[in-house]
Design an enzyme around this catalytic site. Structure first.
Site, PDB file in Angstrom:
ATOM      1  N   ASP A  20       0.876  -1.162   0.000  1.00 27.19           N
ATOM      2  CA  ASP A  20       0.000   0.000   0.000  1.00 27.19           C
ATOM      3  C   ASP A  20       0.931   1.235   0.000  1.00 27.19           C
ATOM      4  O   ASP A  20       2.148   1.095   0.213  1.00 27.19           O
ATOM      5  CB  ASP A  20      -0.849  -0.056   1.282  1.00 27.19           C
ATOM      6  CG  ASP A  20      -1.676   1.178   1.469  1.00 27.19           C
ATOM      7  OD1 ASP A  20      -2.445   1.508   0.572  1.00 27.19           O
ATOM      8  OD2 ASP A  20      -1.534   1.832   2.525  1.00 27.19           O
ATOM      9  N   ASP A  22      -0.275   5.180   0.889  1.00 24.37           N
ATOM     10  CA  ASP A  22      -0.588   6.222   1.879  1.00 24.37           C
ATOM     11  C   ASP A  22      -0.666   5.638   3.285  1.00 24.37           C
ATOM     12  O   ASP A  22      -1.409   4.682   3.530  1.00 24.37           O
ATOM     13  CB  ASP A  22      -1.919   6.888   1.521  1.00 24.37           C
ATOM     14  CG  ASP A  22      -1.808   7.700   0.251  1.00 24.37           C
ATOM     15  OD1 ASP A  22      -1.343   8.840   0.343  1.00 24.37           O
ATOM     16  OD2 ASP A  22      -2.168   7.186  -0.827  1.00 24.37           O
TER      17      ASP A  22
HETATM   18  O1  LIG Z   1      -3.641   3.931   1.342  1.00 26.39           O
HETATM   19  P1  LIG Z   1      -3.630   3.999  -0.133  1.00 26.39           P
HETATM   20  O2  LIG Z   1      -2.242   4.133  -0.714  1.00 26.39           O
HETATM   21  O3  LIG Z   1      -4.448   2.941  -0.814  1.00 26.39           O
HETATM   22  O4  LIG Z   1      -4.324   5.426  -0.549  1.00 26.39           O
HETATM   23  C1  LIG Z   1      -5.669   5.655  -0.366  1.00 26.39           C
HETATM   24  C2  LIG Z   1      -6.035   7.113  -0.250  1.00 26.39           C
HETATM   25  O5  LIG Z   1      -5.539   7.855  -1.292  1.00 26.39           O
HETATM   26  C3  LIG Z   1      -5.664   7.705   1.085  1.00 26.39           C
HETATM   27  O6  LIG Z   1      -6.372   7.103   2.153  1.00 26.39           O
HETATM   28 MG   LIG Z   2      -2.928   3.184   3.148  1.00 25.04          MG
END
Ligand SMILES: O=P(O)(O)OC[C@H](O)CO
Ligand SMILES: [Mg+2]
Length: 241
Positions: A20, A22
């Site tokens: 992942d 963020d």
């Molecule tokens: O956590 P990620 O990388 O899937 O990002 C998701 C959104 O952009 C932020 O929560």
């Molecule tokens: Mg994330």
């Protein structure tokens, strides 16, 4: 939560990794929190971690709908207008994004050991580029990147779409999902990986309620605390500094 050493013996060692972004590799969740606190304050409401838990990891429009509906402001602020309002502030914050502790060490370690790894983020392309502006070299080590606005990602996390799309793009695919380890910070992301049949190490923000830990295969405080051996991956050669 299963004991990871049991997981390795029952599922076989991990051969591929999906990250992942963020809140896991990049310290960007704090930007969303800050801007959302400011917006809600206008309505004399507070942004708390039970709402944060429902939004994080999701595609922007899906998280926006949760925000306006759960806070009861959807009659005065649509999800689309919320995104426009949030955007101006986020755009100036994202280029300052820092790496989370241990992210660089783990990525470089897997790269050095020849373990294939990819990125699966709910972030769309424009945000991905702003957030990774200062970290281009590190993110270029990913075998591939799947973004939230990828045509194959019909639904955001907790749907398994993004992890299944990421799994299909490794050399030698199809890869058995049981041999793929996902690293996630968000409840929706952990659920998405489990829905894809993969194992998940959760690295949660300490403010997240611990009831969300149950579905993960392993929970660590920081990527610095990870023991790759737990998953049949090559051990770190040097202790975390
Ligand atoms: O956590 P990620 O990388 O899937 O990002 C998701 C959104 O952009 C932020 O929560
Ligand atoms: Mg994330």
């Amino acid at each position: 939560m299963t004991n990871p050493s049991q997981a390795v013996s029952s599922r076989g060692p991990i051969t591929h990794v999906i990250f992942d972004m963020d809140g896991l590799l990049l310290d960007t969740e704090k930007f969303y929190t800050e801007v959302q606190e400011i917006i809600l304050a206008r309505y004399n409401k507070t942004f708390d971690w039970s709402l944060k838990a429902k939004m994080m990891g999701k595609k922007a429009i899906e998280a926006a709908r949760v925000f306006v509906e759960e806070t009861g402001i959807s009659d005065t602020l649509t999800a689309e207008d919320f995104l426009i309002e949030r955007e101006a502030q986020l755009q100036s914050m994202f280029p300052t994004s820092d790496l989370m502790p241990g992210a660089s060490r783990l990525i470089r370690h897997l790269h050095e050991k020849g373990i294939p790894f990819a990125l699966a983020t709910g972030s769309h392309k424009r945000h991905f580029e702003l957030k990774t502006q200062r970290h281009g070299e590190l993110f270029s080590l990913m075998h591939h990147v799947v973004l939230g606005d990828d045509p194959e990602v019909k639904q955001g996390k907790p749907s398994p779409d993004i992890f299944l799309a990421a799994a299909k793009r490794f050399e030698g695919a199809p890869i058995d999902p049981k041999k793929i380890l996902v690293f996630e910070d968000a409840p929706a992301g952990v659920l998405a990986a489990k829905n894809a049949g993969m194992s998940v190490v959760m690295v949660p923000d300490p403010r997240l309620d611990s009831s969300f830990y149950d579905i993960a295969d392993q929970v660590v405080k920081s990527l610095l605390d990870l023991n790759p051996n737990d998953w049949g991956l090559p051990p770190f050669e040097n202790p975390a500094s």
